[in-house]
Design an enzyme around this catalytic site. Structure first.
Site, PDB file in Angstrom:
ATOM      1  N   LYS A 296      -3.394   3.585  -2.741  1.00 34.45           N
ATOM      2  CA  LYS A 296      -4.637   4.327  -2.939  1.00 34.45           C
ATOM      3  C   LYS A 296      -4.521   5.659  -2.230  1.00 34.45           C
ATOM      4  O   LYS A 296      -3.920   5.773  -1.168  1.00 34.45           O
ATOM      5  CB  LYS A 296      -5.830   3.561  -2.357  1.00 34.45           C
ATOM      6  CG  LYS A 296      -6.039   2.183  -2.956  1.00 34.45           C
ATOM      7  CD  LYS A 296      -7.152   1.463  -2.237  1.00 34.45           C
ATOM      8  CE  LYS A 296      -7.329   0.050  -2.777  1.00 34.45           C
ATOM      9  NZ  LYS A 296      -8.381  -0.685  -2.059  1.00 34.45           N
TER      10      LYS A 296
ATOM     11  N   ASP B 256       0.815  -1.207   0.000  1.00 31.70           N
ATOM     12  CA  ASP B 256       0.000   0.000   0.000  1.00 31.70           C
ATOM     13  C   ASP B 256       0.853   1.264   0.000  1.00 31.70           C
ATOM     14  O   ASP B 256       2.067   1.230   0.218  1.00 31.70           O
ATOM     15  CB  ASP B 256      -0.931   0.017   1.217  1.00 31.70           C
ATOM     16  CG  ASP B 256      -2.170  -0.838   1.021  1.00 31.70           C
ATOM     17  OD1 ASP B 256      -2.416  -1.254  -0.131  1.00 31.70           O
ATOM     18  OD2 ASP B 256      -2.887  -1.089   2.002  1.00 31.70           O
TER      19      ASP B 256
ATOM     20  N   MET C  99      -8.562   9.112   8.646  1.00 33.79           N
ATOM     21  CA  MET C  99      -8.974   9.579   7.321  1.00 33.79           C
ATOM     22  C   MET C  99     -10.051  10.662   7.420  1.00 33.79           C
ATOM     23  O   MET C  99     -11.044  10.647   6.693  1.00 33.79           O
ATOM     24  CB  MET C  99      -9.475   8.391   6.479  1.00 33.79           C
ATOM     25  CG  MET C  99      -8.424   7.316   6.260  1.00 33.79           C
ATOM     26  SD  MET C  99      -9.064   5.818   5.458  1.00 33.79           S
ATOM     27  CE  MET C  99      -9.963   5.068   6.829  1.00 33.79           C
TER      28      MET C  99
END
Length: 278
Positions: A69, A47, A184
């Site tokens: 991502k 990731d 996030m």
């Protein structure tokens, strides 16, 4: 220690997927088992927030596949990641899916495990140190503390895909108490703070936003709930960042132990540039 890990790595199974938590950022926070899997892997699918130093631990013969991502830009769709995991394992390879933090804490590791199980692929989960706990700790904030917080709520600040609506009932969370840790949630922090206050959370509740937690680039912005979004915006705080709301934030004034080392922009050749949220 390195030789012992390599010997143990020989016992890991090929034709199998290991969902490995890489930890919150600092490379030394990966577990011994996670490092053993990484050093033995034939294929590493990693990731965006995986430390470059960890990738250097992979064998020279290992195939490294970037599946990073970031908001609005997916290097590989989730369906393609699932397909690669299954395909490489079926070819008899030892596959490591290297994920930031813990695979099962907002890392879509559960979805990947489901896909592997449905395809009949053997897999194993290697838990990692979650940013939800480690980042506050590096900022000097214990998420629980006797007399201040006996409850921790970990929640995502992401909105529902394709909508402007959050999947989280922030007004209900405002009444839960304890410590609220938001992953996030930088872009949605103004709305989150407003909803928490609308739900009854005191606007003077201590709040903290920590950017690049556990890394030398770590920096933090502290303030009251009513002003934390504005303060973070003024400081130019961007993802990756963790938000902490609750009385325990006050302890940072006494317990902060990790020395921040500045916030200069990333150079084009900085190995962490690929980790930045553009």
């Amino acid at each position: 220690m390195s030789e012992k890990l390599e010997q143990l790595g020989a016992a890991l199974e090929r034709g199998k997927v290991y969902l490995v938590g890489a930890g919150p950022g600092a490379p030394e926070l990966i577990t011994m088992k996670g490092l053993r899997c990484l050093r033995a892997a034939d294929v590493v699918i990693y990731d965006r927030l995986v430390a470059p130093e960890l990738l250097a631990e992979a064998r020279a013969e290992a195939e490294l596949i970037f599946a990073g991502k970031q908001p609005g830009c997916h290097q590989l769709p989730q369906a393609e990641i699932n397909r690669l995991l299954i395909e490489h394992a079926r070819c008899g390879r030892l596959v490591v899916r290297l994920k930031g933090g813990d695979p099962f804490v907002f890392g879509r590791g559960g979805e990947e495990a489901e896909a592997l199980a449905q395809a009949g692929i053997p897999f194993e989960v290697v838990p990692g140190v979650s940013a939800a706990l480690a980042v506050p700790a590096y900022a000097g904030v214990p998420v629980t503390h006797r007399g201040l917080a006996s409850l921790v709520t970990i929640v995502t600040g992401h909105k529902e895909r394709g909508t402007e609506v959050s999947a989280v009932d922030w007004r209900t969370l405002a009444r839960v108490g304890g410590t609220l840790v938001i992953l996030m949630g930088v872009k949605t922090l103004p709305q989150i703070a407003a909803e928490l206050q609308a739900g009854g959370l005191d606007p003077t509740t201590p709040a903290l936003v920590v950017e690049w937690g556990t890394l030398p680039r770590q920096r933090a912005v502290q303030g009251r709930l009513a002003e934390i979004a504005e303060r973070a915006a003024q400081a130019g705080i961007r993802a990756p960042a963790v938000v902490v709301v609750g009385a325990v934030v006050h302890l940072r004034e006494l317990l902060a132990w990790f020395q921040d080392e500045g916030t200069a922009p990333l150079a084009a050749d900085d190995p962490y540039a690929i980790m930045a949220d553009e």
